[in-house]
Write a protein that holds these residues in place. Structure first.
Motif, PDB file in Angstrom:
ATOM      1  N   UNK A  83       0.376   7.500   2.734  1.00 23.29           N
ATOM      2  CA  UNK A  83      -0.377   7.703   3.977  1.00 23.29           C
ATOM      3  C   UNK A  83      -1.480   6.648   4.059  1.00 23.29           C
ATOM      4  N   UNK A  84      -1.565   5.969   5.186  1.00 27.09           N
ATOM      5  CA  UNK A  84      -2.611   4.978   5.430  1.00 27.09           C
ATOM      6  C   UNK A  84      -3.691   5.588   6.309  1.00 27.09           C
ATOM      7  N   UNK A  97      -2.398  -6.019   9.712  1.00 22.14           N
ATOM      8  CA  UNK A  97      -0.975  -6.399   9.656  1.00 22.14           C
ATOM      9  C   UNK A  97      -0.500  -6.583   8.215  1.00 22.14           C
ATOM     10  N   UNK A  98      -1.205  -7.356   7.373  1.00 25.04           N
ATOM     11  CA  UNK A  98      -0.757  -7.447   5.971  1.00 25.04           C
ATOM     12  C   UNK A  98      -0.927  -6.148   5.190  1.00 25.04           C
ATOM     13  N   UNK A  99      -1.909  -5.317   5.556  1.00 27.03           N
ATOM     14  CA  UNK A  99      -2.063  -4.018   4.887  1.00 27.03           C
ATOM     15  C   UNK A  99      -0.814  -3.171   5.098  1.00 27.03           C
ATOM     16  N   UNK A 100      -0.364  -3.078   6.339  1.00 21.90           N
ATOM     17  CA  UNK A 100       0.814  -2.264   6.639  1.00 21.90           C
ATOM     18  C   UNK A 100       2.069  -2.869   6.026  1.00 21.90           C
ATOM     19  N   UNK A 101       2.166  -4.196   6.036  1.00 19.08           N
ATOM     20  CA  UNK A 101       3.333  -4.862   5.455  1.00 19.08           C
ATOM     21  C   UNK A 101       3.413  -4.640   3.950  1.00 19.08           C
ATOM     22  N   UNK A 102       2.268  -4.597   3.285  1.00 21.42           N
ATOM     23  CA  UNK A 102       2.249  -4.439   1.829  1.00 21.42           C
ATOM     24  C   UNK A 102       2.329  -2.980   1.394  1.00 21.42           C
ATOM     25  N   UNK A 103       1.560  -2.118   2.032  1.00 23.81           N
ATOM     26  CA  UNK A 103       1.494  -0.721   1.601  1.00 23.81           C
ATOM     27  C   UNK A 103       2.693   0.096   2.082  1.00 23.81           C
ATOM     28  N   UNK A 104       3.258  -0.308   3.216  1.00 22.88           N
ATOM     29  CA  UNK A 104       4.432   0.371   3.797  1.00 22.88           C
ATOM     30  C   UNK A 104       4.200   1.880   3.956  1.00 22.88           C
ATOM     31  N   UNK A 105       3.205   2.265   4.739  1.00 21.63           N
ATOM     32  CA  UNK A 105       2.931   3.699   4.918  1.00 21.63           C
ATOM     33  C   UNK A 105       4.045   4.380   5.684  1.00 21.63           C
ATOM     34  N   UNK A 106       4.272   5.644   5.365  1.00 23.79           N
ATOM     35  CA  UNK A 106       5.230   6.440   6.133  1.00 23.79           C
ATOM     36  C   UNK A 106       4.520   7.317   7.153  1.00 23.79           C
ATOM     37  N   UNK A 107       3.188   7.382   7.095  1.00 23.32           N
ATOM     38  CA  UNK A 107       2.370   8.070   8.097  1.00 23.32           C
ATOM     39  C   UNK A 107       1.009   7.398   8.126  1.00 23.32           C
ATOM     40  N   UNK A 108       0.374   7.413   9.303  1.00 24.22           N
ATOM     41  CA  UNK A 108      -0.937   6.791   9.483  1.00 24.22           C
ATOM     42  C   UNK A 108      -1.892   7.811  10.099  1.00 24.22           C
ATOM     43  N   UNK A 109      -3.118   7.846   9.590  1.00 21.47           N
ATOM     44  CA  UNK A 109      -4.189   8.625  10.209  1.00 21.47           C
ATOM     45  C   UNK A 109      -5.229   7.639  10.717  1.00 21.47           C
ATOM     46  N   UNK A 110      -5.473   7.640  12.019  1.00 22.52           N
ATOM     47  CA  UNK A 110      -6.422   6.707  12.639  1.00 22.52           C
ATOM     48  C   UNK A 110      -7.647   7.466  13.117  1.00 22.52           C
ATOM     49  N   UNK A 111      -8.817   7.145  12.559  1.00 25.62           N
ATOM     50  CA  UNK A 111     -10.080   7.736  12.992  1.00 25.62           C
ATOM     51  C   UNK A 111     -10.704   6.813  14.019  1.00 25.62           C
TER      52      UNK A 111
END
Length: 466
Positions: free
Chosen positions: A200-201, A277-291
């Motif tokens: 989870x990101x 963009x590189x965070x998502x490419x590297x971590x590969x989250x399956x769900x995101x929580x955006x505050x």
């Protein structure tokens, strides 16, 4: 030259009937460049959350959520979403993160008995920022329950994007409140998501550092926290420098983006995209929580940035474009009319709707938005931008270097069956199974009856079908 429905700069005038029937939003046509992503969006809102009051002089105003809801209704965005009135979080759900003695304190303390609990108030950090007010525990249950309900809709696949603007209280700690936050609904939601999602990101674009969420997941590699905020070592909460990167298994899974006063739209959005963009490419989250804390907007009562509503929304739109299941929550924001404008605009982004910049005439409390009655007032250029290009470039390079040490997304063995989503007891679950089995048997009986009735209807003359 052609004009769209929402362009108020045209020279063509319309009569009253035409104006009344004109839609308040225009669908955004998704093409190849936008990825054609049309998510199923759910909106989680319990109107009871606006009935609580921190105090006359306190900057946190829960009625900002009522203004947001009025705007969402006035723009008719409810037509584009599934609307839920969520239940309150149970005590057992709050105890998934918070300590037992702290939850018991929230349950029992009231303005009437607070004077008798002086030592306990001191122990639990109760003061000017986090006062005791009437119905405090109920308030916590309502906003936490909405975030948990949103997370359940994501887990079940009923929603691709779930919105709870009453949530996002990211400072609350396991044993105490902090920074206007009593219960950390974000941590509770992420814990819920982790039962079925391996990674989870968490992304925080509030003015203040998301210290409560960072602290909760500082030792794990299953949650990556990224926070964009003001930092000078003194500004609340005093944490969030770029050298805070996690510990143990969580080393390099915490990323902080410390900013100075007055950052503008272009600088913020460019930096945000170049990091995320590189965070998502590297971590590969399956769900995101955006505050989506609104105190990072310009002209906020406690703010010191120069962001306009469209720039803030551009960050949310960028994360949405990855097509990953997403929980969107509120957070800070202390100029209610701008908070509600922002969250309504970002609701439009989630539902692929372009909103008319002129607020609808039928909007309740429309006088709150005078003199311009616009969805996009100018909020920038109030403060000098102290974030030089050199500072931002060096910061970006430092953060990307930290990201390089992550060495790809961690793999997670998901062997245990997650607990029931609705917290049912064994007896309750068995009763539901029995009922479903009974209904299934009855359906089979009806199907057999329909088969023989159909056979009789189709029988040829003089042919007997028993």
């Amino acid at each position: 030259m052609s004009y769209g429905w929402l362009d108020d700069d045209t020279t063509i005038s319309t009569d009253l009937k035409t104006t009344k029937e004109t839609p308040f939003y225009e669908p955004i046509v998704n093409n190849f460049e936008t990825g054609g992503y049309n998510p199923s969006v759910s909106y989680h809102y319990n109107p009871d959350v606006t009935q609580y009051h921190y105090g006359v002089r306190h900057p946190m105003k829960p009625f900002r959520l009522m203004l947001t809801d009025h705007l969402v209704i006035a723009y008719k965005l409810y037509e584009q979403m599934d609307i839920y009135k969520p239940r309150r979080a149970t005590k057992e759900e709050l105890l998934e993160f918070h300590s037992d003695d702290y939850v018991k304190f929230l349950e029992t303390v009231t303005p009437e008995n607070a004077t008798k609990l002086a030592q306990t108030l001191k122990k639990f950090n109760i003061g000017d920022d986090c006062p005791v007010f009437d119905g405090m525990y109920d308030y916590c249950q309502i906003y936490a329950g909405a975030s948990l309900d949103a997370s359940r809709k994501l887990i079940s696949g009923m929603s691709d994007i779930a919105i709870n603007w009453s949530g996002g209280l990211h400072h609350a700690k396991k044993h105490e409140p902090s920074g206007f936050c009593y219960v950390n609904d974000i941590v509770l939601s992420i814990l819920d998501l982790l039962r079925v999602h391996p990674r989870v990101l968490y992304i925080d674009i509030d003015l203040h550092h998301g210290d409560g969420v960072q602290e909760a997941f500082y030792l794990t590699d299953r949650v990556m926290t990224v926070s964009f905020h003001k930092y000078n070592g003194e500004f609340f909460p005093g944490t969030g420098n770029h050298d805070e990167t996690g510990l143990s298994k969580g080393k390099h899974f915490t990323l902080n983006v410390p900013l100075q006063d007055g950052i503008d739209d272009e600088s913020y959005t460019r930096l945000f995209k170049s990091i995320m963009e590189p965070v998502i490419a590297n971590f590969k989250p399956t769900a995101i929580v955006q505050q989506c804390g609104a105190d990072s907007l310009g002209c906020d009562r406690l703010g010191c940035f120069n962001l306009n509503i469209k720039a803030h929304g551009e960050c949310v739109k960028f994360i949405k474009s990855f097509g990953i299941p997403m929980l969107v929550v509120g957070g800070g924001g202390y100029t209610p009319r701008n908070v509600s404008r922002l969250w309504c605009y970002e609701t439009g982004i989630m539902t692929n709707m372009k909103l008319n910049h002129k607020l609808p005439d039928e909007l309740p409390f429309r006088n709150f938005f005078q003199p311009d009655y616009s969805l996009h007032p100018n909020l920038g250029d109030r403060l000098d931008n102290k974030n030089t290009k050199k500072y931002l470039e060096n910061l970006k390079n430092q953060l990307l270097e930290n990201l390089r040490y992550m060495k790809g997304a961690p793999s997670v063995a998901m062997q245990e069956i997650p607990p029931d989503l609705q917290n049912l007891t064994t007896d309750e679950e068995q009763a539901i199974i029995d009922k479903l089995n009974s209904e299934s048997s009855y359906d089979e009986y009806l199907e057999n009856e329909r088969y023989w009735i159909n056979e009789k209807d189709q029988a040829r003359k003089h042919e007997l079908v028993e």
